[in-house]
Structure formats: structure tokens, C-alpha cells
Design a protein around this motif. Sequence first.
Motif, mmCIF file in Angstrom:
data_model
loop_
_atom_site.group_PDB
_atom_site.id
_atom_site.type_symbol
_atom_site.label_atom_id
_atom_site.label_comp_id
_atom_site.label_asym_id
_atom_site.label_seq_id
_atom_site.Cartn_x
_atom_site.Cartn_y
_atom_site.Cartn_z
ATOM 1 N N VAL A 37 6.074 -4.370 4.577
ATOM 2 C CA VAL A 37 4.812 -4.832 5.165
ATOM 3 C C VAL A 37 3.696 -4.835 4.120
ATOM 4 O O VAL A 37 2.778 -5.652 4.195
ATOM 5 N N ARG A 38 3.777 -3.941 3.139
ATOM 6 C CA ARG A 38 2.764 -3.970 2.069
ATOM 7 C C ARG A 38 2.785 -5.312 1.348
ATOM 8 O O ARG A 38 1.728 -5.880 1.041
ATOM 9 N N TRP A 39 3.974 -5.808 1.054
ATOM 10 C CA TRP A 39 4.086 -7.103 0.389
ATOM 11 C C TRP A 39 3.604 -8.223 1.297
ATOM 12 O O TRP A 39 2.951 -9.174 0.837
ATOM 13 N N VAL A 40 3.907 -8.131 2.573
ATOM 14 C CA VAL A 40 3.470 -9.156 3.523
ATOM 15 C C VAL A 40 1.948 -9.216 3.560
ATOM 16 O O VAL A 40 1.343 -10.298 3.464
ATOM 17 N N LEU A 64 0.468 -10.511 0.145
ATOM 18 C CA LEU A 64 0.570 -11.969 -0.006
ATOM 19 C C LEU A 64 -0.414 -12.690 0.898
ATOM 20 O O LEU A 64 -1.024 -13.691 0.507
ATOM 21 N N PHE A 65 -0.591 -12.188 2.119
ATOM 22 C CA PHE A 65 -1.508 -12.829 3.052
ATOM 23 C C PHE A 65 -2.950 -12.727 2.546
ATOM 24 O O PHE A 65 -3.701 -13.714 2.564
ATOM 25 N N GLY A 93 -1.422 -22.577 3.259
ATOM 26 C CA GLY A 93 -1.958 -21.582 4.181
ATOM 27 C C GLY A 93 -1.119 -21.447 5.434
ATOM 28 O O GLY A 93 -0.918 -20.329 5.936
ATOM 29 N N VAL A 94 -0.616 -22.555 5.958
ATOM 30 C CA VAL A 94 0.230 -22.506 7.153
ATOM 31 C C VAL A 94 1.508 -21.726 6.873
ATOM 32 O O VAL A 94 1.929 -20.866 7.662
ATOM 33 N N TYR A 147 3.385 -14.219 7.475
ATOM 34 C CA TYR A 147 2.707 -12.998 7.923
ATOM 35 C C TYR A 147 3.271 -12.522 9.264
ATOM 36 O O TYR A 147 3.359 -11.323 9.514
ATOM 37 N N PHE A 148 3.646 -13.455 10.132
ATOM 38 C CA PHE A 148 4.258 -13.090 11.405
ATOM 39 C C PHE A 148 5.788 -13.102 11.342
ATOM 40 O O PHE A 148 6.439 -12.350 12.058
ATOM 41 N N GLY A 149 6.343 -13.965 10.506
ATOM 42 C CA GLY A 149 7.803 -14.090 10.442
ATOM 43 C C GLY A 149 8.473 -12.911 9.774
ATOM 44 O O GLY A 149 9.540 -12.461 10.208
#
Length: 423
Positions: A26-29, A32-33, A305-306, A312-314
Motif C-alpha cells: 500500500v505504501r507503493w500504491v 504512485l498516486f 491519471g485514469v 489506486y483502487f485495483g
Amino acid sequence: MGILLLFLWLLSAVRAHQLPAGRQPVRWVVGLFVATQLVGYVIGFDRFPSAIEASAADRWLILIFAMAGITLTVADGMRTRADLDRVLRLVVSMSALMALVGTLQFFRLVDIAQLIRIPGLRLNNSLIVVGTRGDTALARVAGTASHYIEFGVVLALVLPIALHYAYFAAPGRARRWQWLQASAIAFAIPLSISRSAILTVAVTFLLLSVIWPWRHRYNAFVVGIVALAAFRVINPGVLGTIRSLFTNAGNDPSVQDRIARTDYVLELWSSRPWFGRGAGMIIPEQYILLDNQWFGILLAGGLFGVVMTLLYFGAPYGIARSVRVRGQDQETRHLAQALAVTMPAAVLSAGTFDAFGFPTWVGVMSIFVGAAGALWRLDGATPSRPLQLGDPSDRYVAPPVMASARGRIHEAWASTAGPPALR
């Protein structure tokens, strides 16, 4: 609060042994976001935006950092499984309280939201009041949320978590309390009279029921039918009004307006298709009210961005699904699936209103994204761990299909001392 949590997380990150050891995807997620939004912020200022766009971009970054603070704190701040359960139960309890406020509004007993005054703060806008919808002018409520749609969608997202803790609560008073909260949440969802809320409930229940044994699915179906019948008796007209929202969607001005905006969005997007016009810079005052978060992301961040927002959710969905098939016990696997189903439901609901502009939706989803990472870390469900075949005593979680197939293959190999083809 989110900014404060981010500051505390950063302090922990720069100090030795303050964050949990080991990997935390989650840190990477989140990294990146946030990086994606910073790139979009720079790209937006590169085109010399108007003053109102620049101000909106600054507010957007504050929101993004606050989301990051909440998510990282939940992902890394839960030291034990009991800590995680305590946080998620609090989310359920506060959602039940919001549902109670909405129920009181619907029956026009009292509007508690109008009476809340927080010391040290003042209102900077008028609060949303009880609305009406349908030919019978049924009350449409928002509880303590900032809009009717947000009220229904947030409760629909929390409902799978509420059901999880109701199923696994200790018998007695604790279980009755959890079921009371889950019932309050479920009862209040239709009171928003929102298509978005009903679609969110449908997605979460469909994906959650995938892991249930057939007997449990049958029981849930029967309970659902009885509950709908009882709801129709208690609140006549609500279900019919909701049904008409779907059957008469072609004549609904809100639906037609959303469709009519598509050509405008595509034309504006075509001028900057890859990285958009700037993170947070698509605002109604400058452009148009979109009522579709994905349109807003497409215009602000382009295709890049999409894709990154979907990630971020996937990614948390994949993390939670990994725990679902590798979790050490039934309760962990069920909670993982309950968290996982909120991610596609959030993606769907974001296409029906400007989700990132509603703080309750943003806060709840930030907690759930962080909770997926915390559960993955606390359970130690790495990809190297074998799939769990489950136990015959499991009541709420069926063995994964792929796990059952692999189990049969291993049994065949063991009985023949090798693969059948090489025997």
C-alpha cells in the motif's frame, strides 16, 4: 486530521524501527498516486491556469495529502489484528450513527445534523436539508453526509464490513449489537432514494456472496426477501420510487444531463489526452458540473491519471483478494473479501457523482485502502503461501475454486507417486 496523520507517519518513517518491518504494497500504491497528482499539478501550472484553477489545484493537493495520511496510518499504524478490528468496528458504529440520523430525518422526527455545533469551528456553508423525490414527495435524507448520494453510497460501502462483524461477533450481547448496527445501515440506504446507492449495494452483495457457501447464499436470499417485504410495509412508496428511478431513467433530467455532457467532455479531453489539464483544476466555476468523477479525472489527468487512479483502487483489491485465498482462518478470509468488494463498488459509484469532492466518501475509502494493506501485513499472506483449502466447519467462506482444483491434483499425484501422465 489527515495532514496531521501524514506528518506523524513521515516522522515515523525517518526514525529507525518506527514503521512495521517487511513489505507493505500500500505504501507503493499511495506513493504512485501522490506522485501522479504532483506531476499533474506541475503540468497544470505549465499551461498558466487562471487564478481560480490554481487555487483549486492547491486545495486538491491538500486533499491528496490528507488521503495519503489516513491510508498510510491505517496500513502501518495497526500493530495487531485487534487494532485493525477496533478501527473498522468504529467505522461501522459511526456509519450506523449516521444511518440513525438519516432515519430520524426521514420520519421527520428531528434533524440532528442541523443541531451539531463543533467548538472552535463555524459553518462556512449552509447544511443540506431533507429533500423530496418522487410523485409522493418522499423525504430524501443525507444524515450527516454532505449529499443524499454520498449518504447512500457510503452506507452501501460500509455494509459488507458491518455484516462481517455481525457474522463473527461473539454470541450474546456483542452479536446482537453488531446485527443492530448492520440492520440500521441496511435500513437507511434506500432512504437516500439514490440509484448510485442501490447499484453500490448490488455490486458489494454480488461480489461478497461469491465466497459464501450455497446454504449461506440461500439463507441470505430469504432474509433479503423478508426484509424487503417488511421495509415495504414500514415505508410504503420508497421501493416503488427507487424502482422508477431505473425504469424511467430515460426521462430523468439528471440522467439526460449526464449523457449530454459526454460530447463536451470528449471534445475538451481531445485537446490534452495524455496528461490532462492539471490535477484538481477541473472545477464547475471554470468548466461545467460533471457529476462523474471519472470524467473529472480524464480531463484533469488524462489517460495517465485514469490509469493511476484505477491502480489506486485495483491494487488494494488484489491485495485483499490475496488474503482471501491465503488467509490463515475463516474470519480473516471473509474480512479480506469484505474489504475487496468495496474497491470495485467505489470505482462504480465514482462514475455517478463527483466522489472525490465528498469528504465522507473519501475518508471511508482511504481507511479501507489502508485496511487492506494492514490485513495483508498482519496475516503475512505472501504469494509464496499456498492457497487455503478451507475447513469443513467453515460456515461463511467456501474454499476457492482454484484451491479445490489444486487440492485434487495434489491428491492424485500423492496416490500415484507422480503426475498421472508420467505414471
